[in-house]
Write a protein that holds these residues in place. Structure first.
Motif, PDB file in Angstrom:
ATOM      1  N   LYS A   1       0.837  -1.195   0.000  1.00  0.00           N
ATOM      2  CA  LYS A   1       0.000   0.000   0.000  1.00  0.00           C
ATOM      3  C   LYS A   1       0.875   1.250   0.000  1.00  0.00           C
ATOM      4  CE  LYS A   1      -3.970  -0.093   1.971  1.00  0.00           C
ATOM      5  NZ  LYS A   1      -5.092  -0.095   2.949  1.00  0.00           N
ATOM      6  N   ARG A   2       0.260   2.367  -0.314  1.00  0.00           N
ATOM      7  CA  ARG A   2       1.003   3.611  -0.501  1.00  0.00           C
ATOM      8  C   ARG A   2       1.803   4.010   0.741  1.00  0.00           C
ATOM      9  NH1 ARG A   2      -2.595   8.260  -2.127  1.00  0.00           N
ATOM     10  NH2 ARG A   2      -3.669   6.714  -3.399  1.00  0.00           N
ATOM     11  N   GLU A   3       1.270   3.699   1.938  1.00  0.00           N
ATOM     12  CA  GLU A   3       1.912   4.134   3.167  1.00  0.00           C
ATOM     13  C   GLU A   3       3.285   3.499   3.386  1.00  0.00           C
ATOM     14  OE1 GLU A   3      -1.080   2.802   2.985  1.00  0.00           O
ATOM     15  OE2 GLU A   3      -2.550   4.340   3.595  1.00  0.00           O
ATOM     16  N   ILE A   4       3.535   2.349   2.763  1.00  0.00           N
ATOM     17  CA  ILE A   4       4.786   1.635   3.024  1.00  0.00           C
ATOM     18  C   ILE A   4       5.690   1.567   1.789  1.00  0.00           C
ATOM     19  CG2 ILE A   4       3.789   0.227   4.857  1.00  0.00           C
ATOM     20  CD1 ILE A   4       3.593  -2.053   2.810  1.00  0.00           C
ATOM     21  N   GLN A   5       5.302   2.256   0.722  1.00  0.00           N
ATOM     22  CA  GLN A   5       6.077   2.141  -0.518  1.00  0.00           C
ATOM     23  C   GLN A   5       7.476   2.734  -0.392  1.00  0.00           C
ATOM     24  OE1 GLN A   5       3.695   3.593  -3.791  1.00  0.00           O
ATOM     25  NE2 GLN A   5       2.234   1.916  -3.629  1.00  0.00           N
ATOM     26  N   PHE A   6       7.609   3.815   0.375  1.00  0.00           N
ATOM     27  CA  PHE A   6       8.934   4.396   0.556  1.00  0.00           C
ATOM     28  C   PHE A   6       9.854   3.397   1.251  1.00  0.00           C
ATOM     29  CE2 PHE A   6      12.012   6.804   3.151  1.00  0.00           C
ATOM     30  CZ  PHE A   6      12.666   7.510   2.151  1.00  0.00           C
ATOM     31  N   GLU A   7       9.346   2.763   2.311  1.00  0.00           N
ATOM     32  CA  GLU A   7      10.147   1.777   3.033  1.00  0.00           C
ATOM     33  C   GLU A   7      10.459   0.576   2.152  1.00  0.00           C
ATOM     34  OE1 GLU A   7      10.052  -0.681   7.282  1.00  0.00           O
ATOM     35  OE2 GLU A   7       8.345   0.546   6.666  1.00  0.00           O
ATOM     36  N   TYR A   8       9.487   0.160   1.328  1.00  0.00           N
ATOM     37  CA  TYR A   8       9.709  -0.953   0.413  1.00  0.00           C
ATOM     38  C   TYR A   8      10.833  -0.626  -0.567  1.00  0.00           C
ATOM     39  CZ  TYR A   8       8.900  -4.444  -3.231  1.00  0.00           C
ATOM     40  OH  TYR A   8       9.073  -5.458  -4.158  1.00  0.00           O
ATOM     41  N   CYS A   9      10.821   0.573  -1.101  1.00  0.00           N
ATOM     42  CA  CYS A   9      11.835   0.966  -2.075  1.00  0.00           C
ATOM     43  C   CYS A   9      13.226   1.036  -1.459  1.00  0.00           C
ATOM     44  CB  CYS A   9      11.474   2.313  -2.699  1.00  0.00           C
ATOM     45  SG  CYS A   9      10.018   2.263  -3.771  1.00  0.00           S
ATOM     46  N   LEU A  10      13.288   1.269  -0.148  1.00  0.00           N
ATOM     47  CA  LEU A  10      14.576   1.295   0.535  1.00  0.00           C
ATOM     48  C   LEU A  10      15.167  -0.102   0.675  1.00  0.00           C
ATOM     49  CD1 LEU A  10      13.992   3.905   3.393  1.00  0.00           C
ATOM     50  CD2 LEU A  10      15.266   4.221   1.256  1.00  0.00           C
ATOM     51  N   GLY A  11      14.329  -1.130   0.475  1.00  0.00           N
ATOM     52  CA  GLY A  11      14.828  -2.495   0.509  1.00  0.00           C
ATOM     53  C   GLY A  11      14.804  -3.130   1.882  1.00  0.00           C
ATOM     54  N   ASN A  12      13.839  -2.746   2.719  1.00  0.00           N
ATOM     55  CA  ASN A  12      13.705  -3.353   4.045  1.00  0.00           C
ATOM     56  C   ASN A  12      13.374  -4.836   3.900  1.00  0.00           C
ATOM     57  OD1 ASN A  12      12.867  -4.252   6.580  1.00  0.00           O
ATOM     58  ND2 ASN A  12      11.924  -2.293   7.118  1.00  0.00           N
ATOM     59  N   GLU A  13      14.311  -5.698   4.261  1.00  0.00           N
ATOM     60  CA  GLU A  13      14.148  -7.132   4.039  1.00  0.00           C
ATOM     61  C   GLU A  13      13.091  -7.759   4.948  1.00  0.00           C
ATOM     62  OE1 GLU A  13      17.927  -8.993   4.353  1.00  0.00           O
ATOM     63  OE2 GLU A  13      18.789  -7.949   2.611  1.00  0.00           O
ATOM     64  N   ASP A  14      12.835  -7.140   6.099  1.00  0.00           N
ATOM     65  CA  ASP A  14      11.856  -7.684   7.042  1.00  0.00           C
ATOM     66  C   ASP A  14      10.433  -7.233   6.735  1.00  0.00           C
ATOM     67  OD1 ASP A  14      13.864  -8.976   8.499  1.00  0.00           O
ATOM     68  OD2 ASP A  14      14.270  -7.157   9.668  1.00  0.00           O
ATOM     69  N   LEU A  15      10.296  -6.248   5.849  1.00  0.00           N
ATOM     70  CA  LEU A  15       8.981  -5.661   5.596  1.00  0.00           C
ATOM     71  C   LEU A  15       7.998  -6.670   5.024  1.00  0.00           C
ATOM     72  CD1 LEU A  15       7.168  -3.126   5.473  1.00  0.00           C
ATOM     73  CD2 LEU A  15       8.078  -2.710   3.175  1.00  0.00           C
ATOM     74  N   LEU A  16       8.433  -7.457   4.037  1.00  0.00           N
ATOM     75  CA  LEU A  16       7.525  -8.380   3.357  1.00  0.00           C
ATOM     76  C   LEU A  16       6.913  -9.386   4.316  1.00  0.00           C
ATOM     77  CD1 LEU A  16       9.348  -9.112  -0.028  1.00  0.00           C
ATOM     78  CD2 LEU A  16       7.396  -7.609   0.391  1.00  0.00           C
ATOM     79  N   ASN A  17       7.667  -9.793   5.321  1.00  0.00           N
ATOM     80  CA  ASN A  17       7.160 -10.783   6.272  1.00  0.00           C
ATOM     81  C   ASN A  17       6.022 -10.250   7.121  1.00  0.00           C
ATOM     82  OD1 ASN A  17       9.082 -12.681   5.435  1.00  0.00           O
ATOM     83  ND2 ASN A  17      10.607 -11.893   6.863  1.00  0.00           N
ATOM     84  N   SER A  18       5.915  -8.923   7.216  1.00  0.00           N
ATOM     85  CA  SER A  18       4.881  -8.313   8.053  1.00  0.00           C
ATOM     86  C   SER A  18       3.637  -7.910   7.264  1.00  0.00           C
ATOM     87  CB  SER A  18       5.452  -7.070   8.745  1.00  0.00           C
ATOM     88  OG  SER A  18       5.765  -6.050   7.795  1.00  0.00           O
ATOM     89  N   LEU A  19       3.674  -8.081   5.935  1.00  0.00           N
ATOM     90  CA  LEU A  19       2.567  -7.610   5.101  1.00  0.00           C
ATOM     91  C   LEU A  19       1.520  -8.703   4.889  1.00  0.00           C
ATOM     92  CD1 LEU A  19       4.525  -5.685   2.314  1.00  0.00           C
ATOM     93  CD2 LEU A  19       3.435  -4.755   4.363  1.00  0.00           C
ATOM     94  N   PRO A  20       0.242  -8.289   4.718  1.00  0.00           N
ATOM     95  CA  PRO A  20      -0.774  -9.266   4.317  1.00  0.00           C
ATOM     96  C   PRO A  20      -0.461  -9.814   2.936  1.00  0.00           C
ATOM     97  CG  PRO A  20      -1.637  -7.015   4.142  1.00  0.00           C
ATOM     98  CD  PRO A  20      -0.305  -6.923   4.835  1.00  0.00           C
ATOM     99  N   GLN A  21      -0.674 -11.110   2.754  1.00  0.00           N
ATOM    100  CA  GLN A  21      -0.389 -11.746   1.461  1.00  0.00           C
ATOM    101  C   GLN A  21      -1.629 -12.466   0.973  1.00  0.00           C
ATOM    102  OE1 GLN A  21       3.212 -14.042   1.410  1.00  0.00           O
ATOM    103  NE2 GLN A  21       4.412 -12.474   2.464  1.00  0.00           N
TER     104      GLN A  21
END
Length: 212
Positions: free
Chosen positions: A89-109
């Protein structure tokens, strides 16, 4: 480009009402904050506001896989492999683009039946640069790819090292071997170029979950 017809609107709405423990379209329209006749239109046209469906499922902690799956879990067979598509979602796109490796594990799939790749993403679109093809607030469901595999004029989501998340058509018309034109469907926006060395990730748009 809409989600394939295998995602039957009537079936999805029936599953959603069951998950929400309600019985009528009027009750559902109140929860979705829409007019009751909007649901009637969805059924008639066999289309949905998937952003609203995703939001209500997130709000009430409903497994979206059970709402959108082509078959119910009891109907699935052992040879069907579910893909898990993180929702960016838009709120986390900046963090996603930075390459936070732990981010994906916390997202709904979620499981989207029309996705074949094991690596996929669903991105919320912020800009109207691709309007009218893709409006802001819609979601695009994408499969991983690389620049050499992109078909001419394909719509892609690019994670750029310098520009963040962008969505464009890619046109290989540059006299420089590693440069590609990023074309917009909205004439208000100017086309630009991007160097392949600036691309961290590139995703082919397979379906658009339109916001009505």
């Amino acid at each position: 480009m809409q989600a394939k017809k295998s995602l039957n609107a009537n079936l999805i709405l029936k599953r959603l009402k069951k998950a929400l423990q309600i019985n009528t379209d009027i009750e559902l329209s109140k929860l979705l904050d829409i007019k009751p006749n909007t649901i009637s239109t969805w059924k008639k046209r066999d289309t949905l506001d998937y952003s609203a469906i995703i939001s209500i499922c997130n709000l009430y902690e409903i497994d979206l896989n059970k709402i959108l799956s082509e078959k119910t879990y009891s109907e699935k067979t052992d040879n069907i492999t579910l893909n898990n598509t993180p929702l960016i979602k838009r709120e986390i796109q900046f963090e996603y683009c930075l390459g936070n490796e732990d981010l994906l594990n916390s997202l709904p799939q979620y499981h989207f039946p029309f996705i074949q790749s094991k690596i996929s993403r669903a991105f919320e679109i912020v800009s109207n640069n691709m309007k009218p093809t893709i409006n802001a607030n819609s979601f695009v469901v994408c499969e991983i790819t690389d620049i050499k595999s992109i078909e001419e004029n394909a719509i892609v989501v690019i994670i750029s090292k310098t520009k963040g998340l962008i969505i464009n058509r890619v046109i290989n018309d540059s006299p420089l071997e590693n440069n590609f034109t990023l074309s917009n469907d909205n004439a208000f926006f100017r086309n630009t170029t991007i160097d392949s060395e600036d691309i961290k990730e590139i995703w082919t748009v397979k379906n658009i979950l339109i916001r009505i």
